[in-house]
Enzyme design. Structure first.
Site, PDB file in Angstrom:
ATOM      1  CD  GLU A 295      -4.438  10.945  -9.228  1.00 11.76           C
ATOM      2  OE1 GLU A 295      -5.214  11.457  -8.403  1.00 11.76           O
ATOM      3  OE2 GLU A 295      -4.589  11.044 -10.463  1.00 11.76           O
TER       4      GLU A 295
ATOM      5  CB  ILE B 169      -7.079  -4.547   2.297  1.00 14.04           C
ATOM      6  CG1 ILE B 169      -5.773  -4.244   1.554  1.00 14.04           C
ATOM      7  CG2 ILE B 169      -7.159  -6.042   2.601  1.00 14.04           C
ATOM      8  CD1 ILE B 169      -5.580  -5.012   0.270  1.00 14.04           C
TER       9      ILE B 169
ATOM     10  CD  GLN C 258      -8.673  -3.104   6.717  1.00 11.80           C
ATOM     11  OE1 GLN C 258      -8.492  -2.703   7.864  1.00 11.80           O
ATOM     12  NE2 GLN C 258      -9.427  -2.465   5.839  1.00 11.80           N
ATOM     13  CB  VAL C 259      -5.253  -8.818  10.792  1.00 11.40           C
ATOM     14  CG1 VAL C 259      -6.137  -7.795  11.463  1.00 11.40           C
ATOM     15  CG2 VAL C 259      -6.055 -10.051  10.402  1.00 11.40           C
TER      16      VAL C 259
ATOM     17  N   GLY D 111      -1.982  -5.423   2.509  1.00 15.03           N
ATOM     18  CA  GLY D 111      -1.744  -4.063   2.040  1.00 15.03           C
ATOM     19  C   GLY D 111      -0.285  -3.803   1.720  1.00 15.03           C
TER      20      GLY D 111
ATOM     21  CB  ALA E  53      -4.963   6.333   3.986  1.00 10.67           C
TER      22      ALA E  53
END
Length: 546
Positions: free
Chosen positions: A280, A286, A291-292, A296, A324
């Protein structure tokens, strides 16, 4: 006469000379050392000339005395005495005259010294002015030289940048590395694909992916604390105490993205169930500033390879919030849960408003090489197509449209390669028809809003007959949001009224089967109210809502 005698006094003359010489020296020292040396030399020359005159005068007097004094007779002695008196008077007169002349000479010499001192001062001032001018010119030349050097450096930088741009536009292997391109050959054909920035940084040793757990080691605890802070910041709706409890739970593992030496950028916390072959994913986040760069996706690929190689886990389950879902879809997750509920039901936490998603890992795939594997599959497919088709053959363009004034219609079948590609006139008619109706975009937007609503989770998928055996006995026309999405993609909604009917059918079925005091009944009311408001926002369809 008094003035002459006073000027004739040797001590007065010496003091006067020394004062003037000292004064001239002090002035000359202020202006330049050269002027001082000249002043001293001039003073010494004047003193030497005065001393030479005195010496010559004394020698002349002694010679006169020797010639006048005679050793014979008394008369000679008297005459000698008379002469001595006379000579003494003459000597005094000459001495006075000489003193007068000497005083005039000294005055003239002093005047000459003053004039020479002024001239030397002026010369020194000219020299100082010249030196300052030379220094200023030297400074100006230095500044011009610096400016010229800076301009040359800027030109070199511009040329270097131009060279870099030209290099990036070329096809050399070094340039491909700069752009993050990876090249390989398949059947003699060269293929390229671009690596993510995160992959490049990992290859350069700037970041690393580390699996950590609560083992009381100092460094691992620092990493877990960094992950906790990121999760608490990126998941503000989650209670901070709950996040901290799960991150530090010894039954959980975490994979962190670490920028060296020890800065946590993001990570995933998961709970493995090795005997049940699934894990799980509890938290995944991030840092917002990173994040660019593709951290991730690269993190998820690392996690898949690590879990598959170190355990028997073959599935991931997670509850994703509305923001998400898109990320997890890109990483191979789906809303269709194929894993038996007996395996996972009661083992993972059910989050209200979240969407349960599943990822089934392929045993023969290394996910870190997925981009290259997909490109190899494309290359193999193109090779197969070339054996049965001529679509790879490029024909020259038509020249009949070059003359704009004399354009004439042509037969499509006469175009080289068109017939071989399988084109028919019927295909042209189909291509000109609109693929979607004018209401498609509006329906799609409303449906997405419904699926992301907090009260929509009971209506996302069809009701499971195993969980609710008698549901289909009461509900003869079942409907859910996933079925509505499928109908929209297949162009089943020819009118907006048909879409509205299905949306209301979802809520009516829920109210029909469940009692008024149940949470499902309330969810249906909330979702229907939200749906009506969304349709009213569109002017051309607002009249369809009562």
């Amino acid at each position: 006469m008094v003035t002459r005698r006073r000027l004739h006094h040797p001590e007065v003359e010496q003091v006067s000379k020394r004062q003037k010489v000292d004064k001239a020296e002090s002035k000359n020292k202020k202006h330049a050392d050269v002027a001082a040396e000249r002043g001293e030399q001039s003073t010494e020359d004047h003193e030497d000339e005065s001393q030479d005159k005195k010496d010559k005068k004394v020698v002349g007097d002694n010679r006169d005395e020797d010639e006048e004094v005679s050793p014979n007779g008394q008369e000679a002695a008297e005459d000698n005495d008379d002469r001595k008196d006379k000579d003494a008077k003459e000597k005094d007169t000459e001495t006075n005259d000489e003193g007068t002349e000497k005083s005039h000479t000294d005055v003239n010499d002093d005047d000459d010294d003053v004039d020479e001192s002024k001239e030397e001062d002026a010369a020194a001032a000219v020299d100082i002015t010249k030196e300052k001018k030379d220094e200023q010119e030297s400074d100006n030349k230095t500044e011009e030289k610096k400016v010229q050097e800076n301009e040359e450096e800027e030109e070199e930088d511009e040329n270097k940048n131009d060279e870099d741009v030209e290099e990036l536009g070329s096809t050399e292997p070094v340039d491909d590395e700069k752009k993050g391109l990876v090249k390989f050959e398949f059947d003699g054909v060269e293929y390229k694909f671009k690596e993510r920035a995160s992959v490049i940084e990992e290859n350069e040793g700037k970041i690393e992916f580390r699996v950590v757990s609560n083992d009381n080691t100092r460094e691992n605890m620092m990493v877990l604390t960094g992950l906790k802070n990121i999760f608490q910041k990126q998941l503000p709706k989650m209670p901070k105490e709950y996040i901290a409890r799960l991150v530090y739970d010894r039954s959980h593992l975490s994979m962190a993205v670490i920028r060296k030496p020890l800065t946590v950028v993001g990570g995933i916390t998961y709970k493995p169930f090795n005997k049940r072959q699934f894990a799980e994913i509890v938290f995944c986040a991030i840092s917002s500033t990173e994040q660019v760069r593709g951290y991730g996706a690269h993190l998820m690929n690392h996690l898949k390879d690590y879990v598959r190689n170190t355990s028997d886990i073959r599935y991931f389950l997670t509850y994703a919030d509305n923001y998400a879902i898109g990320y997890f879809k890109k990483q191979g997750f789906t809303k269709d849960i194929t894993l038996d509920k007996k395996v996972w039901m009661g083992y993972i936490k059910d989050y209200e408003g979240g969407t349960l998603m599943q990822c089934s890992m392929l045993p023969r795939i290394r996910y870190l090489d997925a981009a290259k594997i997909l490109l190899l599959q494309e290359a193999a497919l193109r090779r197969k197509i070339r054996t049965i088709s001529k679509s790879h053959v490029v024909h020259p363009g038509l020249e009949c449209f070059n003359d704009i004034e004399n354009i004439k219609p042509i037969d499509p079948m006469s175009i080289p390669g068109l017939k071989e590609a399988g084109w028919t006139p019927e295909m042209d008619e189909l291509a000109q028809r609109p693929k979607r109706g004018p209401h498609y975009a509006a329906i799609q937007n409303i449906l997405v809003e419904l699926q992301n609503h907090a009260a929509a989770w009971p209506f996302l998928r069809p009701v499971n007959k195993e969980e609710v055996p008698d549901y289909y006995e009461f509900i003869k026309e079942p409907m859910d949001l996933s079925t509505m999405e499928l109908k929209l993609e297949n162009n089943k909604y020819e009118k907006m009224e048909e879409f509205i009917y299905d949306a209301r059918l979802v809520c009516n079925n829920c109210r029909l089967y469940n009692g008024e005091n149940t949470s499902y009944y309330k969810y249906a009311n909330r979702l229907e109210k939200f749906f009506n408001n969304k349709v009213k926002e569109i002017p051309e369809y607002s009249h369809l809502i009562d």
